[in-house]
Enzyme design. Sequence first.
Site, PDB file in Angstrom:
ATOM      1  N   ARG A 169     -35.880   9.743 -13.537  1.00 34.90           N
ATOM      2  CA  ARG A 169     -35.761   8.308 -13.862  1.00 34.90           C
ATOM      3  C   ARG A 169     -34.376   8.051 -14.436  1.00 34.90           C
ATOM      4  O   ARG A 169     -33.603   8.974 -14.629  1.00 34.90           O
ATOM      5  CB  ARG A 169     -36.804   7.962 -14.913  1.00 34.90           C
ATOM      6  CG  ARG A 169     -36.674   8.900 -16.125  1.00 34.90           C
ATOM      7  CD  ARG A 169     -37.401   8.443 -17.336  1.00 34.90           C
ATOM      8  NE  ARG A 169     -37.565   9.491 -18.317  1.00 34.90           N
ATOM      9  CZ  ARG A 169     -36.687   9.818 -19.252  1.00 34.90           C
ATOM     10  NH1 ARG A 169     -35.524   9.202 -19.317  1.00 34.90           N
ATOM     11  NH2 ARG A 169     -36.932  10.787 -20.099  1.00 34.90           N
ATOM     12  N   GLU A 228     -41.524  29.455 -24.020  1.00 37.86           N
ATOM     13  CA  GLU A 228     -40.128  29.726 -23.660  1.00 37.86           C
ATOM     14  C   GLU A 228     -39.467  30.437 -24.829  1.00 37.86           C
ATOM     15  O   GLU A 228     -39.822  30.176 -25.981  1.00 37.86           O
ATOM     16  CB  GLU A 228     -39.354  28.409 -23.457  1.00 37.86           C
ATOM     17  CG  GLU A 228     -39.420  27.845 -22.070  1.00 37.86           C
ATOM     18  CD  GLU A 228     -38.732  26.485 -21.989  1.00 37.86           C
ATOM     19  OE1 GLU A 228     -38.047  26.074 -22.946  1.00 37.86           O
ATOM     20  OE2 GLU A 228     -38.917  25.828 -20.959  1.00 37.86           O
ATOM     21  N   LYS A 261     -43.057  19.886 -15.518  1.00 40.46           N
ATOM     22  CA  LYS A 261     -42.273  20.944 -16.142  1.00 40.46           C
ATOM     23  C   LYS A 261     -42.507  22.304 -15.496  1.00 40.46           C
ATOM     24  O   LYS A 261     -41.606  23.132 -15.421  1.00 40.46           O
ATOM     25  CB  LYS A 261     -42.598  21.029 -17.627  1.00 40.46           C
ATOM     26  CG  LYS A 261     -41.961  19.905 -18.427  1.00 40.46           C
ATOM     27  CD  LYS A 261     -42.242  20.056 -19.912  1.00 40.46           C
ATOM     28  CE  LYS A 261     -41.948  18.776 -20.632  1.00 40.46           C
ATOM     29  NZ  LYS A 261     -40.828  18.825 -21.543  1.00 40.46           N
ATOM     30  N   HIS A 308     -36.424  16.969 -31.934  1.00 39.98           N
ATOM     31  CA  HIS A 308     -36.282  17.074 -30.476  1.00 39.98           C
ATOM     32  C   HIS A 308     -36.050  15.725 -29.801  1.00 39.98           C
ATOM     33  O   HIS A 308     -36.183  15.605 -28.597  1.00 39.98           O
ATOM     34  CB  HIS A 308     -37.488  17.760 -29.834  1.00 39.98           C
ATOM     35  CG  HIS A 308     -37.821  19.086 -30.447  1.00 39.98           C
ATOM     36  ND1 HIS A 308     -36.922  20.122 -30.501  1.00 39.98           N
ATOM     37  CD2 HIS A 308     -38.943  19.530 -31.045  1.00 39.98           C
ATOM     38  CE1 HIS A 308     -37.474  21.144 -31.098  1.00 39.98           C
ATOM     39  NE2 HIS A 308     -38.698  20.816 -31.452  1.00 39.98           N
TER      40      HIS A 308
HETATM   41  P1  ADP Z   1     -39.138  16.691 -23.762  1.00 39.23           P
HETATM   42  O1  ADP Z   1     -39.640  16.624 -22.372  1.00 39.23           O
HETATM   43  O2  ADP Z   1     -40.217  16.449 -24.762  1.00 39.23           O
HETATM   44  O3  ADP Z   1     -37.908  15.888 -23.982  1.00 39.23           O
HETATM   45  P2  ADP Z   1     -37.571  19.125 -23.472  1.00 39.23           P
HETATM   46  O4  ADP Z   1     -38.132  20.321 -22.817  1.00 39.23           O
HETATM   47  O5  ADP Z   1     -36.626  18.297 -22.660  1.00 39.23           O
HETATM   48  O6  ADP Z   1     -38.765  18.222 -24.017  1.00 39.23           O
HETATM   49  O7  ADP Z   1     -36.831  19.546 -24.821  1.00 39.23           O
HETATM   50  C1  ADP Z   1     -36.349  18.619 -25.751  1.00 39.23           C
HETATM   51  C2  ADP Z   1     -35.499  19.306 -26.786  1.00 39.23           C
HETATM   52  O8  ADP Z   1     -36.238  20.347 -27.425  1.00 39.23           O
HETATM   53  C3  ADP Z   1     -34.254  20.000 -26.250  1.00 39.23           C
HETATM   54  O9  ADP Z   1     -33.175  19.133 -26.111  1.00 39.23           O
HETATM   55  C4  ADP Z   1     -34.010  21.052 -27.322  1.00 39.23           C
HETATM   56  O10 ADP Z   1     -33.406  20.513 -28.458  1.00 39.23           O
HETATM   57  C5  ADP Z   1     -35.418  21.476 -27.705  1.00 39.23           C
HETATM   58  N1  ADP Z   1     -35.844  22.636 -26.892  1.00 39.23           N
HETATM   59  C6  ADP Z   1     -36.691  22.622 -25.846  1.00 39.23           C
HETATM   60  N2  ADP Z   1     -36.851  23.860 -25.347  1.00 39.23           N
HETATM   61  C7  ADP Z   1     -36.091  24.685 -26.077  1.00 39.23           C
HETATM   62  C8  ADP Z   1     -35.823  26.091 -26.047  1.00 39.23           C
HETATM   63  N3  ADP Z   1     -36.387  26.908 -25.162  1.00 39.23           N
HETATM   64  N4  ADP Z   1     -34.962  26.586 -26.979  1.00 39.23           N
HETATM   65  C9  ADP Z   1     -34.381  25.766 -27.885  1.00 39.23           C
HETATM   66  N5  ADP Z   1     -34.593  24.453 -27.961  1.00 39.23           N
HETATM   67  C10 ADP Z   1     -35.443  23.908 -27.073  1.00 39.23           C
END
Ligand code: ADP
Length: 504
Positions: free
Chosen positions: A297, A206, A122, A241
């Site tokens: 992936r 973030e 990340k 999430h």
């Molecule tokens: P993971 O790797 O656990 O899947 P992600 O970073 O892809 O985590 O985020 C998964 C979900 O979390 C996103 O689809 C969104 O719904 C929420 N999310 C993550 N970061 C943010 C953010 N900065 N603002 C709002 N929602 C977020």
Amino acid sequence: MNMKDRRIQKLAIANRGEVAVRIIHACRELGIRTVLLHSEVDQATRAWRLADERVCIGPAPSAESYLNIEACVRGALAGGADAVHPGFGFLSENAAFARAVIDAGLIWVGPPADAIEAAGDKISAKKLVADAQAPTVPGYMGEDQRIETLVEQAARIGFPVIVKAAAGGGGRGMKVIRSRSEAPDLIASAQREGQAAFGSPVVFLEKYLDRAKHIEVQVFGDFTGEVSYLMERECSVQRRHQKIIEEALSPSLTPELRRAMGEAAVRLAEKAKYESAGTVEFLLQDDKFYFLEMNTRLQVEHPVTEMVLGVDLVKAQILNAARAFQVWPQESLQARGHSIECRIYAEDAYAGGLPSTGLLVGTHWPEGPGRRFEVGVEAGDEVTPFYDPMIAKVIVWDESRLRAIRKMQSVLADSVVMGVETNIPFLREMLAHPEFTEGRMTTQFVGQHFPEGLAGADYLARRHNDLTRAFANAAKAQASRVAGEAMGGSDPTRSVWSTPWRLM
Ligand code: ADP
């Protein structure tokens, strides 16, 4: 290495459930034998029966089987495979696994290990993204991990802020911080969770976008370095999430935005020297998109892309690994119609999504035009508490989004799973919500409209569930009766259909 060396004759699948079945289907069509690497508890499952060969790689807990690099590599070699497909989850995004596979003289079906590291981590991905000139969510990813520093940084970014475990994934290890006063505790707890669940206490911050849609771009790179984007999927319907309903294309993108996001995703993949299937996730708010992360992936929701574009991503992955593939030219990729996927979880929709385990006594997936069922379990299989509770995916295609929603409603209404509870009633409620049907949903959709799942749902819905349970119990009783009568009968499944459940 010449073309001959890259021929894949037997492929090992380091995974389980519906994705293992998906890979088996692709291999069969390509004339490749499969060897399923499975845990002890997955002895008698659908994938186990469908695979050409099987190698048991360890006990039920993932850490001792599906997450054990050495056991997987040894299993692949013991099975005489010449390639390994990791599916999704487990070791699929683990660069060390990719290297171990290659070091053992096997073909890795996936991106190069260096690309997994560069794009999949990340924090390092955000640096690549800056190079690729794609926008990211404002945040902090410094090395100074003292609580005071992190609280200061959160205040600078402006609340709400989301704290994430750098090594996290799958929707875990994240917390939303709404004010300064709750920041120290939430940050400390995210660090603890990161350490406990992912082996690293490092977190980053973030800005939390609280009206955003989750939109992700499918990319594919071939071994010659050519990368195309296969449009996007919208996955805004999430609980904690985690995605539940996904669709292609997104109802919210203009052609201009689609192209801008697609091209940004391709630039990122090119910078990472990416190969094979990958997904670049973005959040979209007020018509602006922000990079979230790259998944190096195959994605759970890949079928909706396959349905609207008429491609087979798994075959493409395998052929690319065999050096027998050229990526689809960008201009040839035109979406048609609309596709939706619902993830079927073994859980009680009326009890806040409590996992539901047990013996599956029967399933019925109503076939028909534009319907696709990716199913990991069948009657006689045991749904155990060891793994992800997703047991199947229902995918539909139709000419328009509204027709696809209608089709999904009708398919779910006719789908039957007996033996465990499922989230099907919950899916149907969500599909019927005007915010969803009008395509306005954001990632807050479930939290806002269904904070307790269906726990507060009306009497009729509950009654429907009670009836389904009564059918299941009756079928179970019937199954064990017939199994008892049969000579040494250990297969309770055969009997279920001798009494059609609808007539009971
Ligand atoms: P993971 O790797 O656990 O899947 P992600 O970073 O892809 O985590 O985020 C998964 C979900 O979390 C996103 O689809 C969104 O719904 C929420 N999310 C993550 N970061 C943010 C953010 N900065 N603002 C709002 N929602 C977020």
